[in-house]
Scaffold this active site. Structure first.
Site, PDB file in Angstrom:
ATOM      1  CB  CYS A  81      -0.925   0.015   1.211  1.00 42.42           C
ATOM      2  SG  CYS A  81      -1.906  -1.474   1.404  1.00 42.42           S
ATOM      3  CB  CYS A 204     -13.593  -1.755   5.952  1.00 36.49           C
ATOM      4  SG  CYS A 204     -13.837  -2.918   7.300  1.00 36.49           S
ATOM      5  CB  SER A 205     -10.192   1.446   2.982  1.00 31.26           C
ATOM      6  OG  SER A 205      -9.436   0.259   3.107  1.00 31.26           O
ATOM      7  CB  ILE A 207     -12.651  -3.256  -3.357  1.00 32.10           C
ATOM      8  CG1 ILE A 207     -12.132  -4.280  -2.342  1.00 32.10           C
ATOM      9  CG2 ILE A 207     -12.153  -3.593  -4.753  1.00 32.10           C
ATOM     10  CD1 ILE A 207     -12.664  -5.677  -2.584  1.00 32.10           C
ATOM     11  CG  HIS A 329      -6.482   1.705   0.699  1.00 32.41           C
ATOM     12  ND1 HIS A 329      -5.271   2.247   0.293  1.00 32.41           N
ATOM     13  CD2 HIS A 329      -6.156   0.668   1.528  1.00 32.41           C
ATOM     14  CE1 HIS A 329      -4.284   1.577   0.852  1.00 32.41           C
ATOM     15  NE2 HIS A 329      -4.798   0.614   1.597  1.00 32.41           N
TER      16      HIS A 329
END
Length: 384
Positions: A81, A204-205, A207, A329
């Site tokens: 990342c 949560c980030s 997809i 992200h």
């Protein structure tokens, strides 16, 4: 930094990594007012496209050919990342060496392939697959275990973690580049589907896909291109210290090491930072990273969030872009997306999410997890 550019982060089924990289690159070139022929070197950050599309090894050369920049030295920087933060750091080092006057750093990722299992498997390779990723020890669970420990040691509550998520989604609604532009309440965050206790879905980030880029140049020529270049005051980078063998946390972790290097290099302290982007792939991480960077003492971050100090109008606004939960992200593009946000903030170009007259900004971007710590961590300090 004389130019930045990024795509809107989100699900783009009609776009390839070539499209995403080209769009971000030419936005940065236009922003910098440079002739593309004058770019001396290019660093390309991408994490997992080799596993998702089969395009291995020469991803940077492939996308830069499509962007019209073939023939130049092109270096790929796959680093989980933190791939594009690594590209940015390497571009900075290339100019600092004196070999080049102008460099391009670009990050790109296409995670949305309509197959969550395939994407999850690819991201699992950002761990030690023999001991973690292929054994089911994956990011939500690892961040959840860290959050549980933090809650036990500090008294942090689920509601306080949810307030971080609420703040970031509110900021994301003000960011036209953000993937999720929807406000949420504490109740909605806590009621969303449990992913790994105490982390719920909204924490949560998502997809998604995206590209981001920056043009860097030697300080002596920056004013040729614009009157308000942003200076790189410090850059720190560290690898994980593998906390499983240091259960009492006596040694500094990767964030603390990278932040220390960046602060010492710049001569700037945490108290001097006016705005920061923190790597919050999951909401609880914003609290722990906030403390590890040095913005407050351990256990105080929840109070800072409660009191609004990390809000847009607070004393140290955090994740004005919406953070990874709201802005998105797309891992290979994330670091340069964060850098773009801080550049816009320092220039006064962040629109409705603009912080009042910031002079110093910080970008904290990590990648992968091995043994309880991020595999790689980058901290950049930028100033007007």
């Amino acid at each position: 930094i004389i130019g930045v550019g990024m795509t809107k982060f989100g699900k783009h089924p009609d776009k390839t990594i070539k499209d995403l990289a080209r769009e971000a690159t030419w936005k940065a070139i236009k922003d910098a007012n440079v002739d593309a022929k004058d770019i001396g070197v290019i660093y390309c950050g991408n994490a997992v496209d080799g596993l998702l599309s089969g395009q291995e090894d020469v991803r940077g050369q492939v996308v830069m050919r499509e962007a019209g920049l073939a023939g130049k030295p092109i270096i790929n920087t796959p680093n989980a990342c933190a791939s594009s933060s690594t590209a940015f750091r390497e571009a900075w080092l290339a100019i600092a060496s004196g070999l080049y006057d102008i460099a391009l750093a670009v990050g790109f990722e296409k995670l949305y392939v309509d197959d969550t299992a395939k994407t999850t498997h690819a991201l699992a390779t950002c761990t030690d697959v023999a001991l973690e990723g292929n054994m089911g020890v994956f990011f939500p669970g690892m961040y959840a275990m860290e959050a549980k420990r933090y809650m036990l040691e500090t008294g942090c509550t689920r509601e306080q973690i949810a307030k971080v998520c609420v703040k970031n989604h509110k900021n994301g609604c003000l960011n036209p580049h953000a993937q999720i532009q929807k406000e949420v309440t504490v109740e909605e965050v806590l009621a969303s589907r449990m992913i790994a206790d105490p982390i719920t879905l909204y924490m949560c980030s998502p997809i998604g896909d995206g590209g981001a880029a920056a043009i860097l140049c030697a300080e002596r020529i920056a004013k040729r291109y614009r009157s308000d270049p942003i200076h790189i005051a410090g850059s720190g980078m560290a690898s994980g210290v593998f906390l499983e063998i240091d259960i009492d946390r006596e040694k500094p972790n990767s964030t603390e090491l990278a932040a220390k290097e960046a602060f010492e290099m710049s001569g700037i302290g945490p108290e001097d930072v006016n705005v920061a982007e923190i790597h919050n792939a999951f909401s609880p991480a914003e609290l722990t990273f906030f403390e590890e960077i040095g913005f407050c003492k351990k256990g105080e971050a929840p109070r800072f969030a409660e009191e609004g100090r990390t809000d847009l109008g607070g004393s140290i606004p955090i994740n004005t872009s919406g953070g990874l939960e709201s802005k998105g992200h797309p891992v290979g593009a994330t670091g340069l997306g964060m850098i773009s946000e801080i550049v816009w903030q320092l220039r006064g170009e962040a629109g409705k999410r603009q912080v009042k007259s910031p002079k110093v900004g910080l970008v904290h971007n990590g990648g992968g997890i091995i043994g309880g710590d991020n595999a790689v961590m980058c901290v950049h300090i930028l100033k007007r």
